[in-house]
Design a protein around this motif. Structure first.
Motif, short mmCIF file in Angstrom:
data_model
loop_
_atom_site.label_atom_id
_atom_site.label_comp_id
_atom_site.label_asym_id
_atom_site.label_seq_id
_atom_site.Cartn_x
_atom_site.Cartn_y
_atom_site.Cartn_z
N VAL A 186 -8.02 -2.40 -4.61
CA VAL A 186 -8.41 -1.87 -3.32
C VAL A 186 -7.71 -0.53 -3.11
CG1 VAL A 186 -8.48 -2.26 -0.82
CG2 VAL A 186 -8.71 -4.21 -2.39
N THR A 187 -8.51 0.51 -2.91
CA THR A 187 -8.00 1.84 -2.60
C THR A 187 -8.31 2.13 -1.14
OG1 THR A 187 -8.25 2.66 -4.86
CG2 THR A 187 -8.19 4.31 -3.12
N ILE A 188 -7.29 2.55 -0.39
CA ILE A 188 -7.47 2.83 1.03
C ILE A 188 -7.14 4.30 1.27
CG2 ILE A 188 -6.75 2.29 3.38
CD1 ILE A 188 -5.91 -0.48 2.33
N THR A 189 -8.08 5.00 1.91
CA THR A 189 -7.87 6.38 2.32
C THR A 189 -7.82 6.40 3.85
OG1 THR A 189 -9.07 7.20 0.39
CG2 THR A 189 -8.76 8.74 2.23
N VAL A 190 -6.69 6.81 4.39
CA VAL A 190 -6.58 6.95 5.84
C VAL A 190 -6.68 8.43 6.18
CG1 VAL A 190 -5.23 4.84 6.14
CG2 VAL A 190 -4.05 7.00 5.79
N ALA A 197 0.88 -1.18 0.00
CA ALA A 197 0.00 0.00 0.00
C ALA A 197 0.91 1.22 0.00
CB ALA A 197 -0.90 0.00 1.23
N THR A 198 0.98 1.91 -1.13
CA THR A 198 1.83 3.09 -1.27
C THR A 198 0.97 4.32 -1.06
OG1 THR A 198 3.22 1.91 -2.84
CG2 THR A 198 3.43 4.32 -2.79
N PHE A 199 1.17 5.00 0.05
CA PHE A 199 0.34 6.15 0.41
C PHE A 199 0.97 7.45 -0.06
CE2 PHE A 199 -1.26 2.99 3.36
CZ PHE A 199 -2.62 3.24 3.33
N VAL A 200 0.12 8.32 -0.60
CA VAL A 200 0.53 9.68 -0.97
C VAL A 200 -0.39 10.65 -0.26
CG1 VAL A 200 1.52 9.03 -3.20
CG2 VAL A 200 -0.88 9.69 -3.06
N LYS A 201 0.14 11.82 0.05
CA LYS A 201 -0.64 12.82 0.77
C LYS A 201 -1.84 13.24 -0.05
CE LYS A 201 -0.06 16.78 3.76
NZ LYS A 201 0.93 17.64 4.40
N GLY A 202 -2.99 13.26 0.61
CA GLY A 202 -4.23 13.65 -0.03
C GLY A 202 -4.64 15.06 0.35
N ASP A 203 -5.91 15.25 0.50
CA ASP A 203 -6.48 16.57 0.76
C ASP A 203 -6.52 16.91 2.24
OD1 ASP A 203 -6.98 16.93 -1.96
OD2 ASP A 203 -8.93 15.93 -1.82
N TYR A 204 -6.66 18.20 2.48
CA TYR A 204 -6.96 18.72 3.82
C TYR A 204 -8.28 19.46 3.70
CZ TYR A 204 -6.93 21.74 7.91
OH TYR A 204 -7.28 22.39 9.07
N VAL A 205 -9.31 18.91 4.31
CA VAL A 205 -10.65 19.51 4.25
C VAL A 205 -11.29 19.39 5.62
CG1 VAL A 205 -12.94 19.37 3.18
CG2 VAL A 205 -10.92 18.83 1.81
N GLY A 206 -11.79 20.50 6.14
CA GLY A 206 -12.54 20.49 7.40
C GLY A 206 -11.79 19.88 8.56
N HIS A 207 -10.55 20.28 8.76
CA HIS A 207 -9.70 19.79 9.85
C HIS A 207 -9.39 18.30 9.73
CE1 HIS A 207 -10.09 23.65 11.82
NE2 HIS A 207 -11.39 23.57 11.65
N PHE A 226 -6.97 15.54 7.60
CA PHE A 226 -5.86 15.25 6.69
C PHE A 226 -6.01 13.83 6.18
CE2 PHE A 226 -4.27 18.52 9.50
CZ PHE A 226 -3.54 19.36 8.66
N THR A 227 -5.69 13.61 4.91
CA THR A 227 -5.81 12.26 4.35
C THR A 227 -4.52 11.84 3.64
OG1 THR A 227 -6.73 13.03 2.25
CG2 THR A 227 -8.30 12.46 3.98
N TYR A 228 -4.33 10.54 3.60
CA TYR A 228 -3.33 9.90 2.76
C TYR A 228 -4.07 8.79 2.01
CZ TYR A 228 0.84 12.18 4.54
OH TYR A 228 1.81 13.11 4.85
N VAL A 229 -3.70 8.58 0.74
CA VAL A 229 -4.42 7.63 -0.11
C VAL A 229 -3.45 6.64 -0.74
CG1 VAL A 229 -5.96 7.38 -2.10
CG2 VAL A 229 -6.17 9.39 -0.62
N SER A 230 -3.80 5.37 -0.68
CA SER A 230 -3.10 4.31 -1.41
C SER A 230 -4.07 3.80 -2.46
CB SER A 230 -2.70 3.17 -0.46
OG SER A 230 -2.20 2.09 -1.21
#
Length: 163
Positions: free
Chosen positions: A155-159, A88-98, A100-104
């Motif tokens: 499978v896409t995982i957003t943490v 699972a290679t995570f990259v920094k995602g969006d910052y919305v409404g306090h 933070f996300t990372y997405v694989s």
């Protein structure tokens, strides 16, 4: 002012048979206690961020906060053609409404044997079928989903962390 941090994940499953999408599902998951501890150890302790791997769940079970890699109620689906779990290679995602996300995106499983998928899990051990490593979390879908030899399951995982 008090602040609480909430860690969570969303798993998106897409099953392709040839070039046709045959089923899709998106489901939130539970970050288990060992996953919470690992996150704190990586932020405040002396633990480097590990490599994460995705595994598939092959039975209908419950996920509990106290589940660990070596003690849990789910069984891994082993009917894929690879001997290892995809990274699972995570990259920094969006910052919305306090939040933070990372997405694989699109950890791929090529299905080698017919079976049923019930969910997926995120772990620090890459060997398929192994109960070693640290279990970060797991997600059981709303219902079972069939897979056939030749299917590609993405499978896409957003943490996320929300404060």
């Amino acid at each position: 002012m008090e602040s609480n941090i909430k860690l969570s994940s969303v798993y998106k499953f897409d099953c392709y048979r040839g070039d046709k999408l045959v089923w899709t599902e998106t489901k939130e998951n539970l970050v288990v206690d060992t996953g919470l501890e690992l996150a704190m150890d990586c932020i405040f302790g002396e633990v480097d961020t590990p490599t994460f791997y995705v595994g598939l769940i092959g039975n209908n079970s419950n996920i509990y906060p106290e589940d660990t890699a070596s003690s849990h109620s789910f069984e891994e689906f082993l009917g894929t053609i690879s001997n290892s779990r995809p990274i699972a290679t995570f990259v920094k995602g969006d910052y919305v409404g306090h939040t933070f996300t990372y997405v694989s995106e699109n950890s791929q499983f090529m299905i080698g044997g017919a079976g049923t998928i019930y969910g997926a899990f995120l772990i620090t051990e890459g060997t398929k079928g192994s109960n070693m490593g640290v279990l970060y979390g797991a997600s059981i879908m709303g219902g079972s989903k069939p897979v056939m030899p030749g299917d590609a399951l993405l499978v896409t995982i957003t943490v996320s962390a929300q404060g």
